[in-house]
Motif scaffolding. Structure first.
Motif, PDB file in Angstrom:
ATOM      1  N   THR A   1       0.844  -1.201   0.000  1.00 21.72           N
ATOM      2  CA  THR A   1       0.000   0.000   0.000  1.00 21.72           C
ATOM      3  C   THR A   1       0.877   1.249   0.000  1.00 21.72           C
ATOM      4  N   LEU A   2       0.579   2.203  -0.886  1.00 26.47           N
ATOM      5  CA  LEU A   2       1.338   3.449  -0.939  1.00 26.47           C
ATOM      6  C   LEU A   2       1.102   4.254   0.337  1.00 26.47           C
ATOM      7  N   ALA A   3       2.166   4.588   1.018  1.00 27.39           N
ATOM      8  CA  ALA A   3       2.077   5.363   2.257  1.00 27.39           C
ATOM      9  C   ALA A   3       2.437   6.813   1.994  1.00 27.39           C
ATOM     10  N   LYS A   4       1.700   7.727   2.622  1.00 34.55           N
ATOM     11  CA  LYS A   4       1.992   9.154   2.591  1.00 34.55           C
ATOM     12  C   LYS A   4       2.190   9.608   4.037  1.00 34.55           C
ATOM     13  N   VAL A   5       3.402  10.080   4.339  1.00 33.35           N
ATOM     14  CA  VAL A   5       3.780  10.329   5.732  1.00 33.35           C
ATOM     15  C   VAL A   5       4.295  11.758   5.891  1.00 33.35           C
ATOM     16  N   ASP A   6       3.848  12.439   6.953  1.00 34.66           N
ATOM     17  CA  ASP A   6       4.391  13.757   7.286  1.00 34.66           C
ATOM     18  C   ASP A   6       5.804  13.578   7.820  1.00 34.66           C
ATOM     19  N   GLU A   7       6.752  14.254   7.190  1.00 32.90           N
ATOM     20  CA  GLU A   7       8.156  14.100   7.559  1.00 32.90           C
ATOM     21  C   GLU A   7       8.836  15.457   7.667  1.00 32.90           C
TER      22      GLU A   7
END
Length: 231
Positions: A187-193
């Protein structure tokens, strides 16, 4: 009026600024007040024994060959430092570039030889630096910053822990065999970094990289390294 340890060290470091991996104050507290300052090329048992309690010892060479993760009194260096701590001694190691500073040992030796109109035989090499950029999930940036700074990154003049951070969003798709800290396989993850930037001396890069990877929560640590032309 007696001077604090910090005041004496401030004079020395104004004369010769410490370098990135300079240990500086080995024992004691900067706020301590000292009535005696003893100077020696090497930190020897004789120097420690001769020093009055509470004195500041200034030495060029350390008895330690590496960072003191342990202080064992069955070893010579451990016994020496334990004795210094028991006497309340502050021990300061001078910056390596003191020998090249104006009025330093090189100038003193030239004067003793009667040399006039002296100049360096060759310029002092400062070594190259890198700009390191690493991407860290929110909430872990302080731990990664601290680890890199402790390993020698982020030094600019008299300042340590120098970084810049800006927030954004990272994406990644964990494949079969991955063990993601965040997200799920497939699953494509989108993370605040946080994008964390700092400066690294070339000779400290291996240590900084190891510290960064150890403190970072990700299985794969995304980072960029740029060679700088700063003098």
């Amino acid at each position: 009026m007696l001077a604090t340890v910090a005041a004496v060290l401030g004079i020395i470091e104004e004369w010769a600024a410490p370098e990135a991996d300079h240990p500086g104050l080995l024992t004691g507290c900067p706020a301590d007040v000292s009535a005696h300052v003893l100077v020696g090329l090497d930190l020897t048992p004789g120097l420690v024994e001769a020093a009055p309690s509470g004195a500041l010892l200034v030495s060029r060479h350390s008895p330690l060959t590496c960072a003191p993760y342990t202080l064992r009194t069955d070893e010579p260096a451990g016994r020496l430092l334990a004795s210094a701590v028991q006497k309340g001694l502050a021990i300061y190691l001078t910056p390596p570039n003191l020998r090249l500073s104006p009025g330093g040992p090189a100038d003193a030796l030239a004067g003793a030889l009667g040399l006039e109109e002296t100049a360096p035989l060759s310029p002092h090499a400062t070594g190259c630096h890198f700009k390191l950029v690493v991407f860290v999930p929110c909430g872990h940036e302080d731990a990664v910053r601290s680890a890199m700074a402790t390993a020698g990154a982020g030094w600019i003049g008299h300042y340590s822990h120098c970084t810049f951070q800006s927030q954004g969003q990272g994406t990644f798709l964990p494949r079969v065999g991955a063990d993601p800290f965040l997200g799920q396989v497939g699953t494509l993850a989108k993370v605040d970094e946080w994008r964390l930037e700092t400066i690294v001396p070339a000779d400290r890069w291996d240590a900084v990289r190891a510290a960064m990877v150890a403190a970072h929560p990700y299985e794969e640590v995304a980072h960029d390294l740029y060679r700088l032309e700063n003098p």
